[in-house]
Scaffold this motif. Structure first.
Motif, short mmCIF file in Angstrom:
data_model
loop_
_atom_site.label_atom_id
_atom_site.label_comp_id
_atom_site.label_asym_id
_atom_site.label_seq_id
_atom_site.Cartn_x
_atom_site.Cartn_y
_atom_site.Cartn_z
N LEU A 270 -1.05 16.32 -6.56
CA LEU A 270 -2.48 16.94 -5.57
C LEU A 270 -2.19 16.68 -4.36
CD1 LEU A 270 -4.89 18.45 -6.69
CD2 LEU A 270 -6.02 16.39 -6.64
N LEU A 271 -1.41 15.33 -3.86
CA LEU A 271 -1.26 15.22 -2.41
C LEU A 271 -0.49 16.22 -1.99
CD1 LEU A 271 -0.75 11.65 -0.97
CD2 LEU A 271 1.10 13.65 -0.57
N VAL A 272 0.82 16.54 -2.66
CA VAL A 272 1.57 17.63 -2.26
C VAL A 272 0.60 18.82 -1.88
CG1 VAL A 272 3.82 19.18 -2.80
CG2 VAL A 272 3.53 16.63 -3.37
N GLU A 287 -4.19 9.66 -1.44
CA GLU A 287 -3.19 8.16 -0.88
C GLU A 287 -4.12 7.15 -1.49
OE1 GLU A 287 -1.99 7.94 3.35
OE2 GLU A 287 -2.90 10.10 3.55
N LYS A 288 -5.31 7.32 -1.27
CA LYS A 288 -6.26 5.98 -1.88
C LYS A 288 -5.96 5.67 -3.36
CE LYS A 288 -11.11 4.14 -2.06
NZ LYS A 288 -12.37 4.47 -1.88
N LYS A 289 -5.90 6.78 -3.92
CA LYS A 289 -5.66 6.69 -5.47
C LYS A 289 -4.22 6.13 -5.79
CE LYS A 289 -8.03 8.42 -8.48
NZ LYS A 289 -9.25 7.72 -9.03
N LEU A 290 -3.31 6.51 -5.06
CA LEU A 290 -1.96 6.13 -5.47
C LEU A 290 -1.83 4.53 -4.63
CD1 LEU A 290 0.04 9.25 -4.21
CD2 LEU A 290 0.05 8.30 -6.29
N TYR A 291 -2.61 4.15 -3.75
CA TYR A 291 -2.63 2.83 -3.53
C TYR A 291 -3.34 1.96 -4.34
CZ TYR A 291 -3.88 -1.50 -0.58
OH TYR A 291 -4.04 -2.47 -0.32
N GLU A 292 -4.09 2.51 -4.93
CA GLU A 292 -5.06 1.46 -6.09
C GLU A 292 -4.05 1.49 -7.37
OE1 GLU A 292 -8.48 3.83 -6.90
OE2 GLU A 292 -9.46 3.35 -5.15
N ALA A 304 8.73 7.65 -1.33
CA ALA A 304 9.50 8.76 -0.83
C ALA A 304 8.47 9.88 -0.70
CB ALA A 304 10.47 9.25 -2.08
N LEU A 305 7.23 10.09 -1.34
CA LEU A 305 6.20 11.00 -1.13
C LEU A 305 5.51 10.76 0.04
CD1 LEU A 305 5.15 13.47 -3.01
CD2 LEU A 305 3.31 11.90 -3.55
N ALA A 306 5.35 9.49 0.56
CA ALA A 306 4.61 9.21 1.62
C ALA A 306 5.60 9.69 2.91
CB ALA A 306 4.27 7.62 1.69
N VAL A 307 6.87 9.31 2.93
CA VAL A 307 7.70 9.88 3.93
C VAL A 307 7.64 11.23 4.00
CG1 VAL A 307 10.06 9.45 4.78
CG2 VAL A 307 9.08 7.48 3.90
N GLN A 308 7.81 11.91 2.96
CA GLN A 308 7.90 13.28 3.02
C GLN A 308 6.61 13.99 3.64
OE1 GLN A 308 9.29 13.96 -1.21
NE2 GLN A 308 10.91 15.29 -0.34
N HIS A 309 5.57 13.48 3.41
CA HIS A 309 4.19 14.14 3.73
C HIS A 309 3.38 13.39 4.92
CE1 HIS A 309 4.84 17.20 0.66
NE2 HIS A 309 5.33 16.37 -0.20
N SER A 312 1.15 7.88 6.62
CA SER A 312 1.67 6.82 7.24
C SER A 312 0.95 5.28 6.75
CB SER A 312 1.30 6.63 8.88
OG SER A 312 0.11 7.03 9.19
N ASP A 313 -0.25 5.56 6.55
CA ASP A 313 -0.96 4.25 5.82
C ASP A 313 -0.40 3.90 4.39
OD1 ASP A 313 -2.72 4.02 8.11
OD2 ASP A 313 -4.33 5.13 7.29
N LEU A 314 -0.14 5.03 3.69
CA LEU A 314 0.29 4.78 2.34
C LEU A 314 1.82 4.31 2.56
CD1 LEU A 314 0.20 5.00 -0.70
CD2 LEU A 314 0.96 7.58 -0.46
N LYS A 315 2.52 4.59 3.17
CA LYS A 315 3.87 4.13 3.78
C LYS A 315 3.93 2.83 4.06
CE LYS A 315 7.81 4.48 6.98
NZ LYS A 315 8.02 4.76 8.05
N ASP A 316 3.20 2.44 4.67
CA ASP A 316 2.95 1.10 5.16
C ASP A 316 2.56 -0.04 4.03
OD1 ASP A 316 3.58 1.75 7.85
OD2 ASP A 316 1.48 1.64 8.65
N ALA A 317 1.64 0.57 3.29
CA ALA A 317 1.10 -0.20 2.22
C ALA A 317 2.34 -0.47 1.22
CB ALA A 317 0.01 0.72 1.32
N CYS A 318 3.01 0.43 0.87
CA CYS A 318 4.39 0.55 0.07
C CYS A 318 5.37 -0.50 0.73
CB CYS A 318 4.95 1.95 -0.16
SG CYS A 318 4.09 3.13 -0.97
N MET A 319 5.68 -0.40 2.05
CA MET A 319 6.59 -1.21 2.51
C MET A 319 6.13 -2.70 2.53
SD MET A 319 9.19 0.52 3.56
CE MET A 319 10.05 -0.39 4.85
#
Length: 361
Positions: A270-272, A287-292, A304-309, A312-319
């Motif tokens: 759905l994010l895509v 993004e919020k759902k994926l973070y949870e 990978a999805l956060a980088v492609q799309h 930035s907030d989701l990418k930072d959370a992953c890192m």
């Protein structure tokens, strides 16, 4: 133990000749327990209070332990967010730190300010260094009293009794029903083997991509049927449901409730779709759902999805998650890790910088 506490007080309505002035004032007592536990969750990540009611309006308070954006990490930030429809609503706000005996201090009482339009979401900044050195942080917890005063004016035509607790007939406005019935639909989407009917003007009003497709110079704008490639019909329908309802509560997530992998896969797809059609609010919902639901099993695909799309907030959370002890080793064993490195070739370089960087404040 509840993290949040609630105290609400209301004033009575007062009237003056030819005009009625309605003043409602309430205080919300916010108690943050486990202050140190929330530090490090990252800029832009917040914890929301339960919804509370003052002046007949619903509110919540978003607490950002590391600031609401990069560069604001030295501050704990509190944002007062209206949940009800509060267009053009003017309020007075006050923010006061409370000692554990319930007493306030003039040194920590911010001046009352008038906000002409509460929909702008006013912010309060609390310097973490100052908080940590104060008497207000005790036992790893602190308390803040937020006071909201609402003033509304209008003509006084007659004296009537009115209670805000009176039942108001629910609105029967439903754009979702148009989507479900297809009444008045003027465009069809071919998604896989399914044909989904919709309304150009509704789609164009909510998505700049659809607007350009139907009313701009994009090729095929006059076609009555549009083929959608590389997307499942269920995902496209879920996206349309969001467009027509503007609600974060999507039935498609209810259908997979309790199934963690299915929820993550749904949020990813759905994010895509949201990114493809320029639906930024739906993108943030995903993004919020994926973070949870972030864990070692889905971190590689989510990153990978956060980088492609450009999330930035989701990418930072992953890192920040992957730099935790033992997490990287577990993630590296996942089948998707190699694909993630292909998408994000600077992963190890940025991870080293993240691990070796000094605290910014």
């Amino acid at each position: 133990m509840d993290t949040w506490s609630l105290v609400v007080r209301h004033k009575k309505i007062m009237a003056i000749p030819k005009r009625i002035v309605e003043c409602r004032k309430g205080s919300y007592l916010l108690k943050v327990a486990g202050y140190s536990l929330y530090e490090g969750i990252g800029a832009g990540s917040c914890i929301s209070s339960p919804v509370f009611t003052i002046g007949g309006y619903n509110w919540t308070i978003d607490y950002y332990p590391d600031g609401d954006m990069k560069g604001a990490e030295r501050f704990a930030i509190f944002i007062i967010v209206p949940i009800s429809n509060v267009k053009d609503l003017a309020v007075k706000l006050n923010f006061t730190m409370l000692a554990h005996d319930g007493k306030s201090s003039s040194n920590y009482e911010y001046p009352t300010k008038i906000v002409p339009n509460i929909h702008e979401h006013p912010k309060y900044y609390l310097k973490k260094e100052t908080l940590e050195a104060s008497k207000f942080l005790k036992g790893d917890s602190f308390r803040i009293r937020f006071t909201i005063e609402i003033i509304k004016e209008g003509p006084l035509e007659k004296t009537v009794h009115y209670s805000r607790d009176d039942e108001v007939t629910a609105s029967n406005l439903s754009l979702v029903s148009l989507l479900e019935t297809g009444e008045g639909a003027d465009v069809s989407f071919i998604v896989g083997e399914d044909i989904i009917r919709a309304h150009k003007y509704i789609l164009a009003a909510r998505s700049r991509v659809f607007k350009a497709q139907f009313f701009g110079p994009m090729e095929g704008k006059k076609k009555g049927s549009i083929k959608v490639k590389d997307m499942e019909a269920s995902i496209f329908e879920a996206m349309l449901h969001f467009i027509y309802s503007d609600s974060e509560s999507l039935p498609v997530f209810d259908e997979v409730e309790g199934n963690r992998p299915a929820t993550v896969a749904l949020a990813q797809h759905l994010l895509v779709a949201a990114d493809m059609y320029g639906l930024e609010r739906l993108k943030r919902v995903c993004e919020k759902k994926l973070y949870e639901f972030l864990d070692v099993d889905n971190l590689a695909t989510t990153l990978a999805l956060a980088v492609q799309h450009y999330c930035s907030d989701l990418k930072d959370a992953c890192m920040h998650f992957v730099k935790a002890p033992y997490v990287l080793g577990a993630v590296a064993l996942a089948e998707e890790f190699e694909h993630m490195i292909t998408i994000y070739p600077t992963f190890f370089k940025e991870l080293r910088q993240l691990n070796t960087a000094a605290e910014p404040y």
